[in-house]
Design a protein around this motif. Structure first.
Motif, PDB file in Angstrom:
ATOM      1  N   ARG A  26      48.659  54.488  48.322  1.00  0.00           N
ATOM      2  CA  ARG A  26      48.782  53.200  47.824  1.00  0.00           C
ATOM      3  C   ARG A  26      49.078  51.838  48.680  1.00  0.00           C
ATOM      4  NH1 ARG A  26      53.683  55.435  47.651  1.00  0.00           N
ATOM      5  NH2 ARG A  26      55.626  54.173  47.346  1.00  0.00           N
ATOM      6  N   LEU A  36      50.235  45.692  44.351  1.00  0.00           N
ATOM      7  CA  LEU A  36      49.208  46.095  43.496  1.00  0.00           C
ATOM      8  C   LEU A  36      49.403  47.598  43.489  1.00  0.00           C
ATOM      9  CD1 LEU A  36      47.087  45.811  41.491  1.00  0.00           C
ATOM     10  CD2 LEU A  36      45.274  45.433  43.441  1.00  0.00           C
ATOM     11  N   LEU A  40      49.662  50.084  40.379  1.00  0.00           N
ATOM     12  CA  LEU A  40      48.637  51.085  40.041  1.00  0.00           C
ATOM     13  C   LEU A  40      48.983  52.486  40.193  1.00  0.00           C
ATOM     14  CD1 LEU A  40      45.481  49.399  41.649  1.00  0.00           C
ATOM     15  CD2 LEU A  40      45.994  49.654  39.069  1.00  0.00           C
ATOM     16  N   SER A 248      52.961  52.429  33.206  1.00  0.00           N
ATOM     17  CA  SER A 248      52.579  51.270  33.555  1.00  0.00           C
ATOM     18  C   SER A 248      53.710  50.371  33.522  1.00  0.00           C
ATOM     19  CB  SER A 248      51.488  50.398  32.572  1.00  0.00           C
ATOM     20  OG  SER A 248      52.074  50.568  31.237  1.00  0.00           O
TER      21      SER A 248
END
Length: 363
Positions: A26, A36, A40, A248
């Motif tokens: 990531r 980001l 994610l 999330s």
């Protein structure tokens, strides 16, 4: 179709490996789009919890066909060790050669880390639940310390006449009695207990409860098969939606039953209960991902360690391009490791009549 083969479980194994890989890659996305990658895939490390649950589930299916004899114990341990050790050590050697090789011995901490990797020994008692340098070379091996311990404990007890009782007593003693007798408040936290020894801290760590929950799910298979598969598919879908919603928002992204474990337990439970339906929906490519999941788990960190500088030397700078290249190379290397290391050694550990069959117990 083998009654012990669950496409849903095999697919979840692939999901677990992918999530861990994305977690470790990531930073490439963060390099160009700050935050980001974390948004994610910051939850991806929890794939380890799903692996542990699946391992417990698989062991129950394996025990059903393993006699309570000395030869049964030997066969069980042989299968487990052939499943793990060849790929583990070969990829460890490759990682060592690409990550400094002999220069490792110039540093005491790196030498200790290598010896720990070779012997599956936890070394840092105050660094639970890892107990090794999880950010160092082959850091992902910390989970294999738990896996091997679990297999050895179950394997050495399964030869007893009342093996289910013996296994239950062992884990009650290690997970509850020992911490309580040591004056610790019982806990489900992933950090575990501080008992003065990295080895003792590991065998008493509540992370092991994930294996036991997986075993309970395995024991419930006869009941789960009686449930309405269509309804269970709806429950499976709902549990996945819940996981996405919680993860999330950064909720329950830790390890253990109080972290992501309970969520994955529900997903695994409903996946198995809906096997009759969901098994027809899973594409073959996803099942292949399940095949290579162990090799993928082991080999992907080469993209950050041993092969990382070489990618930079080829002009592949940190960023989304390197993320994509790392994913593709990891999948390719994992397939090669599965085809030429895992599969041949797994075949050697099986009786000839069994070697050609499909069974989830191959995991």
């Amino acid at each position: 179709m083998n009654a012990n083969y669950f496409k849903s479980v095999h697919a979840l194994r692939g999901l677990a490996a992918l999530s861990v890989m994305f977690f470790h890659f990531r930073w490439n996305i963060n390099a160009e789009y700050p935050g980001l990658g974390d948004a994610l895939f910051g939850w991806g490390a929890t794939g380890v919890d799903l692996f542990f649950l699946i391992s417990g589930f698989v062991i129950v299916l394996t025990l059903k066909t393993t006699p309570a004899t000395f030869s049964g114990t030997v066969h069980f341990l042989k299968r487990r060790l052939f499943r793990i050790l060849p790929a583990y050590y070969i990829i460890l050697i490759v990682t060592f050669l690409l990550s400094g090789a002999m220069s490792t011995f110039h540093y005491a901490d790196k030498t200790q880390n290598l010896i720990s990797a070779l012997t599956f020994q936890p070394i840092y008692p105050d660094h639970g639940p890892f107990y090794v340098d999880d950010s160092g070379m082959y850091g992902i091996r910390w989970t294999l310390n738990y896996e091997l311990y679990f297999y050895l404990a179950v394997g050495l007890l399964l030869g007893l006449p009342r093996r289910a009782l013996a296994i239950a007593i062992w884990f009650v003693l290690t997970l509850f009695a020992i911490p309580w007798l040591a004056g610790k408040d019982l806990s489900l936290a992933e950090q575990g207990y501080e008992l003065g020894s990295a080895q003792l801290n590991l065998v008493t760590n509540p992370m092991i409860l994930l294996f036991l929950v997986g075993m309970l799910i395995g024991l419930s298979v006869p009941l789960l098969r009686k449930l309405n598969a269509h309804l269970m598919l709806i429950m499976f879908t709902a549990s996945v939606v819940m996981m996405v919603a919680l993860f999330s928002h950064g909720l329950f992204v830790g390890h253990g039953l109080t972290g992501s474990g309970w969520i994955y337990a529900l997903i695994l439970l409903f996946a198995i209960a809906s096997e009759e339906r969901i098994g027809k929906l899973i594409p073959r490519a996803w099942l292949k991902l399940g095949d290579i999941s162990f090799s993928l788990y082991l080999v992907h960190t080469l993209m950050n360690e041993g092969l990382g500088k070489r990618l930079n030397g080829l002009g592949i700078e940190d960023g989304p391009l390197r993320f994509r290249v790392s994913v593709v190379l990891s999948l390719l290397l994992a397939w090669l490791a599965w085809k030429y290391i895992e599969r041949p050694f797994n075949a050697l550990s099986k009786p000839r009549a069994e070697a050609s069959g499909l069974a989830i117990t191959k995991g």
